[in-house]
Design a protein around this motif. Structure first.
Motif, PDB file in Angstrom:
ATOM      1  N   SER A  66       0.827  -1.204   0.000  1.00 21.22           N
ATOM      2  CA  SER A  66       0.000   0.000   0.000  1.00 21.22           C
ATOM      3  C   SER A  66       0.859   1.251   0.000  1.00 21.22           C
ATOM      4  O   SER A  66       0.374   2.347  -0.239  1.00 21.22           O
ATOM      5  CB  SER A  66      -0.900  -0.005   1.230  1.00 21.22           C
ATOM      6  N   GLY A  67       2.147   1.089   0.297  1.00 23.75           N
ATOM      7  CA  GLY A  67       3.052   2.230   0.264  1.00 23.75           C
ATOM      8  C   GLY A  67       3.294   2.836   1.627  1.00 23.75           C
ATOM      9  O   GLY A  67       4.161   3.674   1.795  1.00 23.75           O
ATOM     10  N   GLU A  68       2.523   2.370   2.608  1.00 21.23           N
ATOM     11  CA  GLU A  68       2.711   2.926   3.947  1.00 21.23           C
ATOM     12  C   GLU A  68       3.870   2.199   4.631  1.00 21.23           C
ATOM     13  O   GLU A  68       3.958   0.978   4.565  1.00 21.23           O
ATOM     14  CB  GLU A  68       1.423   2.712   4.755  1.00 21.23           C
ATOM     15  N   GLN A  69       4.775   2.979   5.218  1.00 20.37           N
ATOM     16  CA  GLN A  69       5.866   2.343   5.960  1.00 20.37           C
ATOM     17  C   GLN A  69       5.429   2.159   7.394  1.00 20.37           C
ATOM     18  O   GLN A  69       5.180   3.135   8.106  1.00 20.37           O
ATOM     19  CB  GLN A  69       7.121   3.202   5.873  1.00 20.37           C
ATOM     20  N   GLN A  70       5.309   0.909   7.811  1.00 18.45           N
ATOM     21  CA  GLN A  70       4.803   0.660   9.148  1.00 18.45           C
ATOM     22  C   GLN A  70       5.959   0.424  10.100  1.00 18.45           C
ATOM     23  O   GLN A  70       6.965  -0.155   9.732  1.00 18.45           O
ATOM     24  CB  GLN A  70       3.892  -0.564   9.131  1.00 18.45           C
ATOM     25  N   THR A  71       5.759   0.878  11.325  1.00 15.44           N
ATOM     26  CA  THR A  71       6.816   0.695  12.312  1.00 15.44           C
ATOM     27  C   THR A  71       6.264  -0.073  13.491  1.00 15.44           C
ATOM     28  O   THR A  71       5.061  -0.057  13.769  1.00 15.44           O
ATOM     29  CB  THR A  71       7.339   2.052  12.816  1.00 15.44           C
ATOM     30  N   TYR A  72       7.163  -0.756  14.183  1.00 10.55           N
ATOM     31  CA  TYR A  72       6.777  -1.503  15.365  1.00 10.55           C
ATOM     32  C   TYR A  72       7.747  -1.120  16.466  1.00 10.55           C
ATOM     33  O   TYR A  72       8.956  -1.336  16.341  1.00 10.55           O
ATOM     34  CB  TYR A  72       6.843  -2.999  15.076  1.00 10.55           C
ATOM     35  N   TYR A  73       7.227  -0.512  17.525  1.00  7.84           N
ATOM     36  CA  TYR A  73       8.093  -0.059  18.602  1.00  7.84           C
ATOM     37  C   TYR A  73       8.142  -1.136  19.668  1.00  7.84           C
ATOM     38  O   TYR A  73       7.147  -1.406  20.320  1.00  7.84           O
ATOM     39  CB  TYR A  73       7.574   1.245  19.202  1.00  7.84           C
ATOM     40  N   LEU A  74       9.314  -1.748  19.822  1.00 10.16           N
ATOM     41  CA  LEU A  74       9.429  -2.826  20.805  1.00 10.16           C
ATOM     42  C   LEU A  74       9.276  -2.250  22.206  1.00 10.16           C
ATOM     43  O   LEU A  74       9.932  -1.265  22.545  1.00 10.16           O
ATOM     44  CB  LEU A  74      10.782  -3.509  20.671  1.00 10.16           C
ATOM     45  N   PRO A  83      13.679   7.220  18.835  1.00  9.76           N
ATOM     46  CA  PRO A  83      15.136   7.087  18.822  1.00  9.76           C
ATOM     47  C   PRO A  83      15.669   6.360  20.055  1.00  9.76           C
ATOM     48  O   PRO A  83      16.831   6.021  20.100  1.00  9.76           O
ATOM     49  CB  PRO A  83      15.643   8.545  18.783  1.00  9.76           C
ATOM     50  N   PHE A  84      14.815   6.129  21.048  1.00  9.13           N
ATOM     51  CA  PHE A  84      15.315   5.551  22.303  1.00  9.13           C
ATOM     52  C   PHE A  84      15.175   4.039  22.345  1.00  9.13           C
ATOM     53  O   PHE A  84      16.081   3.337  22.764  1.00  9.13           O
ATOM     54  CB  PHE A  84      14.592   6.191  23.489  1.00  9.13           C
ATOM     55  N   GLY A  85      14.047   3.532  21.911  1.00  4.41           N
ATOM     56  CA  GLY A  85      13.876   2.087  21.912  1.00  4.41           C
ATOM     57  C   GLY A  85      14.285   1.514  20.569  1.00  4.41           C
ATOM     58  O   GLY A  85      14.721   2.218  19.674  1.00  4.41           O
ATOM     59  N   ILE A  86      14.130   0.199  20.465  1.00  3.42           N
ATOM     60  CA  ILE A  86      14.439  -0.457  19.193  1.00  3.42           C
ATOM     61  C   ILE A  86      13.171  -0.468  18.360  1.00  3.42           C
ATOM     62  O   ILE A  86      12.072  -0.687  18.871  1.00  3.42           O
ATOM     63  CB  ILE A  86      14.959  -1.876  19.447  1.00  3.42           C
ATOM     64  N   VAL A  87      13.338  -0.201  17.076  1.00  3.67           N
ATOM     65  CA  VAL A  87      12.168  -0.119  16.214  1.00  3.67           C
ATOM     66  C   VAL A  87      12.337  -1.105  15.055  1.00  3.67           C
ATOM     67  O   VAL A  87      13.443  -1.336  14.573  1.00  3.67           O
ATOM     68  CB  VAL A  87      11.986   1.338  15.724  1.00  3.67           C
ATOM     69  N   LEU A  88      11.238  -1.758  14.704  1.00  2.00           N
ATOM     70  CA  LEU A  88      11.229  -2.588  13.499  1.00  2.00           C
ATOM     71  C   LEU A  88      10.472  -1.804  12.430  1.00  2.00           C
ATOM     72  O   LEU A  88       9.463  -1.172  12.735  1.00  2.00           O
ATOM     73  CB  LEU A  88      10.520  -3.915  13.742  1.00  2.00           C
ATOM     74  N   VAL A  89      10.958  -1.866  11.212  1.00  2.00           N
ATOM     75  CA  VAL A  89      10.309  -1.107  10.145  1.00  2.00           C
ATOM     76  C   VAL A  89       9.941  -2.053   9.012  1.00  2.00           C
ATOM     77  O   VAL A  89      10.747  -2.876   8.591  1.00  2.00           O
ATOM     78  CB  VAL A  89      11.242  -0.010   9.601  1.00  2.00           C
ATOM     79  N   LEU A  90       8.696  -1.935   8.583  1.00  2.83           N
ATOM     80  CA  LEU A  90       8.257  -2.731   7.448  1.00  2.83           C
ATOM     81  C   LEU A  90       8.028  -1.784   6.279  1.00  2.83           C
ATOM     82  O   LEU A  90       7.114  -0.978   6.307  1.00  2.83           O
ATOM     83  CB  LEU A  90       6.959  -3.468   7.785  1.00  2.83           C
ATOM     84  N   ASP A  91       8.897  -1.865   5.275  1.00  8.47           N
ATOM     85  CA  ASP A  91       8.594  -1.148   4.050  1.00  8.47           C
ATOM     86  C   ASP A  91       8.647  -2.147   2.901  1.00  8.47           C
ATOM     87  O   ASP A  91       8.760  -3.352   3.127  1.00  8.47           O
ATOM     88  CB  ASP A  91       9.522   0.055   3.847  1.00  8.47           C
ATOM     89  N   ARG A  92       8.569  -1.655   1.677  1.00  7.64           N
ATOM     90  CA  ARG A  92       8.443  -2.584   0.549  1.00  7.64           C
ATOM     91  C   ARG A  92       9.663  -3.490   0.422  1.00  7.64           C
ATOM     92  O   ARG A  92       9.537  -4.673   0.168  1.00  7.64           O
ATOM     93  CB  ARG A  92       8.238  -1.796  -0.741  1.00  7.64           C
ATOM     94  N   LEU A  93      10.858  -2.902   0.594  1.00  8.81           N
ATOM     95  CA  LEU A  93      12.073  -3.700   0.444  1.00  8.81           C
ATOM     96  C   LEU A  93      12.114  -4.829   1.478  1.00  8.81           C
ATOM     97  O   LEU A  93      12.383  -5.992   1.147  1.00  8.81           O
ATOM     98  CB  LEU A  93      13.299  -2.789   0.586  1.00  8.81           C
ATOM     99  N   THR A  94      11.805  -4.473   2.734  1.00  9.77           N
ATOM    100  CA  THR A  94      11.802  -5.478   3.787  1.00  9.77           C
ATOM    101  C   THR A  94      10.820  -6.600   3.469  1.00  9.77           C
ATOM    102  O   THR A  94      11.155  -7.778   3.599  1.00  9.77           O
ATOM    103  CB  THR A  94      11.407  -4.807   5.115  1.00  9.77           C
ATOM    104  N   ALA A  95       9.614  -6.220   3.047  1.00  5.92           N
ATOM    105  CA  ALA A  95       8.591  -7.232   2.783  1.00  5.92           C
ATOM    106  C   ALA A  95       9.032  -8.160   1.656  1.00  5.92           C
ATOM    107  O   ALA A  95       8.858  -9.384   1.731  1.00  5.92           O
ATOM    108  CB  ALA A  95       7.273  -6.554   2.436  1.00  5.92           C
TER     109      ALA A  95
END
Lengths: 109, 499
Positions: free
Chosen positions: B54-62, B68-80
């Motif tokens: 869909s083009g939206e870059q989704q993030t997951y904050y652990l 910038p403080f915690g670890i973040v997972l990012v789902l974008d097209r390349l990752t998927a």
């Protein structure tokens, strides 16, 4: 203190690289360990070198030390330790298989 | 937050841990557990792919720590895209291993799951130190998978692999230390923002860190002069492991793409730090891989060098750093990962059926099922050398077209076309040596089991499917490149406040 620190890190890494290039498994393990020490000390310094600071947050001290490099170093130490242990076992296995401690498995001919 | 984003990490983690606990359980139980966990990854990855499309870059904050403080997972097209590739490849290689390969090593299934954990984690993470940790996870699993059984050659390959990667890890840590020391952050998006507005005094250090990171990623991707470990390591790995390793070099390529398009871009004129380095090194890799393919006297060595060739082609295309070239590179990446994985499985089938002559090209022993294996080999050879009607043809065509007009085009075209020709010649020679120039012996009666034939066939058929569905894949790649070339979307997605 910065100068001394830089010399220590540089010295550790230089000795490590020298040992790494010896191409015998035992010096290689020692070399990787020395490089690991150098890198850990270097990582530790990324939180800036200060004297007289609190080990953690204290209300009277205005600028508490940066805790993140300590966490990074801890992670790096644990990973490095595990990897070194694995490499030692692997080196022993290679020695058992090939009868030589050369990393290429035989004396240079 | 979309909690499915963390599923590609959690599923193999839980399955791997459970497999360790169930160490004494029957082989059947372990297989069911491992296979169901790996199978589950595919629908999860496809679902994430459609979410990312869909083009939206989704993030997951652990732990729900802000960016910038915690670890973040990012789902974008390349990752998927990478997650889907790793899920397909993992499923095929695990399915192949069910023919009996998995019983030879005690903890095969647990290690396999941990390897997947590391690979998926490296694709998902948005934090540089976390990337280091996932690299280490996938490496320690790959060390163990590589080393089991085998005589002196395999142990020697493993010693080289482990020592090189340990040295690489130290370089990685130094680069991270430099980045943290100068910019005060390790979150990729945050580092990108801070690097763009960094004190000119620090630019030198930041560039040093960028090039050190490139050294590490180039080591993983097996770029010249850091790629000499690859042929001996891949050649000596067992087939399912080598098949899974086909994605490991792509982890390095992914990391180069991610980090160097996001962080190490000159904000004033948009030039990439790597631009002067990547193309020449990639063309050298291509040349070296091609020489290796010609000189190989054993099919598994040939396939290992084909991996080097594919890395060279891929990074050469990326090294052009133009929009069209990146689109072509992503298409080629999907194709070459699946096909080289399939060829590793096929080389093993051939080796087993030729008994003690293995896959050597100078011995006349015949295989047991020449028609099945010959057909698969023909498809694989045509696909990997980039001839029609397979996806590799379209990919190479787009790569060549993308170089049009650039100053390096003559070198680029020359290298890719000559390499393609030599690869075709070498594979024809290998095919005729194995299937035609035989002494008409019956071969070892180890007919390929159904699961082996199916998984090999599926991976090679993917090459054909990529050609049939070239249009949607190219559209997806095009949209992916838009995201890569405009990192502001990624940065906003990570650093903006959550709704």
């Amino acid at each position: 203190m910065e100068g001394l620190f830089a010399i220590v890190v540089g010295g550790l890494v230089a000795c490590g690289v020298y040992l790494l290039l010896r191409a015998r498994t035992f010096p290689v393990v020692l070399g990787l360990t020395l490089i690991g020490y150098g890198v850990n000390v270097f990582l530790f310094a990324t939180g800036r070198l200060v004297t007289g600071s609190a080990p953690l947050v204290l209300p009277v001290i205005n600028s508490p030390p940066d805790p993140l490099p300590q966490a990074l170093v801890l992670t790096a130490i644990v990973i490095g330790f595990g990897m070194t242990a694995y490499l030692v076992v692997l080196a022993l296995k290679a020695y058992g298989k090939s009868g030589s401690d050369h990393v290429d498995g035989g004396p240079a001919e | 937050m979309n909690h499915w984003i963390i599923a590609p990490i959690i599923v193999p983690l839980v399955a791997g841990a459970a497999l360790l606990v169930l160490q004494g359980a029957e082989a059947h139980t372990k297989r069911v557990l491992s296979l169901s966990a790996t199978t589950a990854l595919l629908p999860i990855a496809l679902m994430l792919l459609s979410a990312a499309a869909s083009g939206e870059q989704q993030t997951y904050y652990l732990g729900d720590w802000p960016a910038p403080f915690g670890i973040v997972l990012v789902l974008d097209r390349l990752t998927a895209l990478m997650l889907v590739l790793s899920a397909v490849l993992a499923l095929a290689s695990l399915f192949y291993a069910l023919a009996g390969e998995d019983k030879k090593q005690e903890d095969f299934h647990a290690l396999f799951q941990f390897q997947l954990l590391g690979i998926n984690g490296a694709f998902l993470t948005g934090d540089l130190f976390n990337l280091f940790v996932f690299f280490e996870i996938l490496l320690i699993a790959s060390y163990c998978l590589l080393v089991y059984g085998g005589g002196a050659p395999r142990t020697r390959a493993a010693v080289h692999f482990v020592i090189l990667n340990l040295a690489g890890s130290s370089v990685f840590l130094i680069a991270l230390g430099v980045i943290y020391g100068t910019l005060g952050s390790l979150n990729m998006a945050d580092v990108a923002v801070k690097a763009a507005s960094a004190d000119p005094h620090d630019t030198g250090l930041i560039r040093t860190a960028g090039l050190l990171l490139f050294v590490v990623f180039a080591l993983k991707a097996a770029l010249v002069p850091l790629g000499f470990w690859l042929p001996s390591a891949y050649r000596s790995a067992t087939a399912p492991v080598a098949c899974l390793f086909a994605i490991m070099t792509k982890v390095g390529v992914y990391a180069i793409l991610r980090v160097h398009t996001l962080i190490f871009v000159d904000p004033s004129d948009g030039t990439y730090l790597l631009a002067p380095w990547l193309l020449p090194l990639a063309l050298a890799t291509l040349a070296l891989g091609t020489i290796g393919v010609i000189s190989a006297s054993e099919l598994r060595t040939t396939v290992s060098y084909l991996v080097v060739v594919s890395v060279g082609t891929l990074l050469a295309a990326i090294g052009l750093f133009s929009r069209d070239a990146l689109i072509a590179a992503l298409f080629y990446l999907s194709h070459s990962t699946l096909v080289t994985g399939g060829l590793f499985l096929l080389a093993d089938l051939i080796a087993v059926q030729r008994g003690r002559d293995e896959a050597r090209l100078d011995r006349p022993r015949a295989v047991h099922q020449p028609i099945l294996l010959g057909t698969l080999f023909f498809i694989g050879a045509v696909a990997v050398s980039g001839l029609p009607p397979f996806g590799g043809f379209a990919a190479k065509l787009y790569i060549l077209k993308a170089a049009q007009g650039s100053a390096t085009a003559p070198w680029f075209w020359g290298a890719i076309l000559v390499s393609g020709l030599l690869v075709i010649a070498s594979l024809s020679r290998a095919g005729s040596a194995i299937f035609w120039r035989t002494n008409h012996s019956a071969g070892e009666a180890h007919p390929a089991q159904r699961c082996q034939a199916v998984s090999t066939g599926t991976l090679l058929a993917a090459a054909f499917l990529l050609m049939v569905f070239a249009a949607p894949v190219l559209n997806y790649a095009e949209a992916t490149v838009e995201q890569l070339l405009h990192p502001s979307g990624y940065i906003e997605a990570v650093l903006s406040d959550r709704g």
